[in-house]
Scaffold this active site. Structure first.
Site, PDB file in Angstrom:
ATOM      1  N   HIS A 176      21.735   6.457  12.354  1.00 43.10           N
ATOM      2  CA  HIS A 176      22.383   7.770  12.261  1.00 43.10           C
ATOM      3  C   HIS A 176      21.698   8.639  11.188  1.00 43.10           C
ATOM      4  CE1 HIS A 176      25.967  10.483  12.579  1.00 43.10           C
ATOM      5  NE2 HIS A 176      25.548  10.817  11.370  1.00 43.10           N
ATOM      6  N   GLU A 177      21.668   8.132   9.976  1.00 41.91           N
ATOM      7  CA  GLU A 177      21.062   8.915   8.891  1.00 41.91           C
ATOM      8  C   GLU A 177      19.560   9.085   9.137  1.00 41.91           C
ATOM      9  OE1 GLU A 177      23.060  10.457   6.982  1.00 41.91           O
ATOM     10  OE2 GLU A 177      24.842   9.295   7.514  1.00 41.91           O
ATOM     11  N   HIS A 229      19.098  12.088  11.202  1.00 41.55           N
ATOM     12  CA  HIS A 229      19.186  13.308  10.372  1.00 41.55           C
ATOM     13  C   HIS A 229      17.885  13.498   9.592  1.00 41.55           C
ATOM     14  CE1 HIS A 229      23.327  14.597  10.871  1.00 41.55           C
ATOM     15  NE2 HIS A 229      23.840  13.447  10.471  1.00 41.55           N
ATOM     16  N   GLU A 277      23.680  17.171  13.781  1.00 43.02           N
ATOM     17  CA  GLU A 277      24.432  15.972  14.170  1.00 43.02           C
ATOM     18  C   GLU A 277      23.937  15.430  15.515  1.00 43.02           C
ATOM     19  OE1 GLU A 277      26.288  14.462  12.122  1.00 43.02           O
ATOM     20  OE2 GLU A 277      27.571  13.114  13.274  1.00 43.02           O
TER      21      GLU A 277
HETATM   22 ZN    ZN Z   1      25.877  12.803  10.677  1.00 39.85          ZN
END
Ligand code: ZN
Length: 514
Positions: free
Chosen positions: A275-276, A279, A305
């Site tokens: 997830h990160e 980003h 996101e």
């Molecule tokens: Zn996020």
């Protein structure tokens, strides 16, 4: 071919860019302090750090308001209106003007009062949550709602005051549009989850043997290899530990993220790494030569996101991905995994309504967001009262997810956002999910045999595609135009529903027609 439009004298745009760049370097210093606060700072440093940050933030704010001191920005804005700017200049001027106008509308007294309330309300929220005492938080939330209404009034809006707040996080989005999208989504999700619930008893819940531990050093090695395979540049970033995982970019050449470790569950760091990492790839992919200008800034929180959710869910919870990574995982933690790849795939994709948003699976997640959106919008529009929130919260959870929190701590008090003044922020999480499914659909069309390539370990092919089509453009296009350019249509939530049907229909053996 030469553009018919004459370029603005370089020095005007360069002068503005230089001013913006200076502000961004200052902003980066603030981000380093914030990163350090979460990662390294000793407990007693909190007060002094808060002062440093607020002083610097005040400086940046004043400097930014000063950016038009000699009419440089207004002059360029005039040229923008007269259609006398080249495309690159259009982005810089349009987006700078947009932030400038918003900042200018908020008087210093308001900004200061808001900062004070935010810091106080967050502390009270934390205590109230620990004590499971909503009544303690309520007066602060009431003041927050008041302040946010005032902000909306100062900024201005057409239909709903909520739109003025939403616009800060998702420029161009409106609550009317969100309402339409979320109603469709809700109408799909509620019966879909009910179908899954009916058959889910046959699926073994996600649980690891308690006796097995996963040494943190080994998790670090695994996650680092994973992040590098995604194309995360460790010479322009680093991975650290913090209570809540987050990503922060000081410059495209220094983009860091954090995870946290649990010796009993490696997935508490693996999925946040994906997830990160998603980003972080976005921030590393912004053009460094444009640093400081809107050309090196992300489009919106929703688009940001979408990058994290695409890696976490579409890639990281897929069978092709684990074809490659499950054997590696087994090798890293000998004896820990006895499930076959097929079983493992089912386990990591267990669908089960939960009370806590951050623990939700990708099917139920958006309902958590829709509940928050409906309630916060009603609060801002004044159709419900803060004191009624716990009751309304629990009713919606019962209606949408079929479960009711026993305490406000696992209900209305669970998230920091409202106490922190982030009203209008929640919808961007759901938008991220919807955008991610639409981008994923296009990526699969553009990149031949993408899933086979992922199964063979080639993840950078996807990173490169995202870089070319999304990251590198900065704020050149709005979220709407970017989506249209990349996928051929504006945001269409059907891609997300289709993705869920295609994936969970076979997984749970349910009929997904109708
Ligand atoms: Zn996020």
């Amino acid at each position: 071919m030469l553009s018919r439009k004459t370029q603005t004298p370089r020095n005007e745009i360069e002068k503005l860019s230089e001013r913006l760049r200076e502000l961004s370097y200052l902003g980066s210093a603030i981000s380093v302090l914030q990163w350090d606060q979460e990662v390294n700072m000793p407990k007693k440093g909190a007060d002094a750090r808060a002062k440093s940050i607020s002083l610097l933030a005040g400086l940046v704010h004043t400097q930014f308001l000063n950016i038009d001191r000699d009419g440089l920005l207004s002059g360029l804005k005039k040229k923008l209106e007269d259609d006398r700017l080249a495309p690159r200049e259009v982005t810089i001027v349009r987006e700078t003007w947009r932030s400038f106008e918003r900042a200018r509308k908020l008087p210093e007294t308001f900004v200061k009062a808001m900062a004070e309330l935010t810091s106080k309300a967050q502390n009270v929220w934390q205590e109230a949550r620990e004590e499971n005492n909503f009544a303690k938080f309520a007066p602060y939330l009431e003041r927050m709602v008041e302040k946010k209404r005032e902000e909306a009034k100062l900024v201005g809006y057409e239909h709903s005051p909520y739109d003025a707040l939403l616009d800060d996080y998702e420029p161009g989005a409106t609550s009317g549009e969100l309402e339409r999208i979320f109603t469709d989504l809700k109408n799909f999700l509620i019966p879909f989850i009910a179908k899954i619930k009916k058959v889910s008893k046959s699926i073994r819940p996600y649980a690891l043997a308690e006796s097995v531990t996963f040494p943190i050093e080994k998790q670090v090695v695994f996650n680092t290899e994973l992040a590098e395979a995604m194309g995360y540049d460790l010479d322009a970033g680093r991975i650290d530990v913090s209570t809540h995982p987050f990503t922060t970019g000081f410059h495209p050449h220094d983009v860091r993220f954090t995870v946290r470790y649990n010796v009993h569950d490696p997935f508490e760091s693996i999925f946040p790494t994906l997830h990160e990492g998603g980003h972080a790839l976005y921030d590393q992919g912004l053009p460094h030569e444009e640093f400081g200008t809107p050309l090196s800034d992300a489009v919106s929180l929703g688009i940001h996101e979408s990058q994290s959710r695409l890696w976490e869910n579409m890639v990281g919870k897929s069978l092709p991905f684990w074809k490659r990574w499950y054997p590696k995982l087994k090798k890293a933690f000998p004896g820990a995994f006895s499930a076959s790849l097929g079983e493992f795939y089912k386990i990591i994709n267990t669908v089960k309504p939960t009370l806590i948003r951050v623990d939700a699976d990708e099917v139920t997640y958006n309902l958590h967001i829709i509940i928050r959106f409906e309630l916060e919008k009603a609060l801002i529009e004044g159709t419900i009262e803060v004191r009624d929130l716990p009751k309304l919260w629990n009713e919606r959870y019962k209606e949408y997810l079929g479960i009711v929190p026993k305490t406000d701590r696992e209900g209305v008090l669970q998230d920091v956002h409202w106490g922190a003044g982030y009203i209008g922020y929640f919808p961007t999480y759901a938008l991220g999910n919807l955008y991610s499914a639409q981008f994923w659909n296009t990526a699969k069309k553009h990149i031949p045999k993408l899933e086979e390539k992922i199964a063979k370990g080639d993840l950078t092919i996807l990173r490169n595609w995202l870089r070319t089509h999304i990251h590198t453009h900065g704020k050149s296009f709005s979220a709407r135009d970017l989506t249209l350019r990349v996928t051929g249509e504006t945001l269409n939530p059907d891609y997300f529903s289709a993705y869920l049907k295609d994936k969970y229909g076979p997984l749970y053996g349910i009929d997904t027609r109708g």
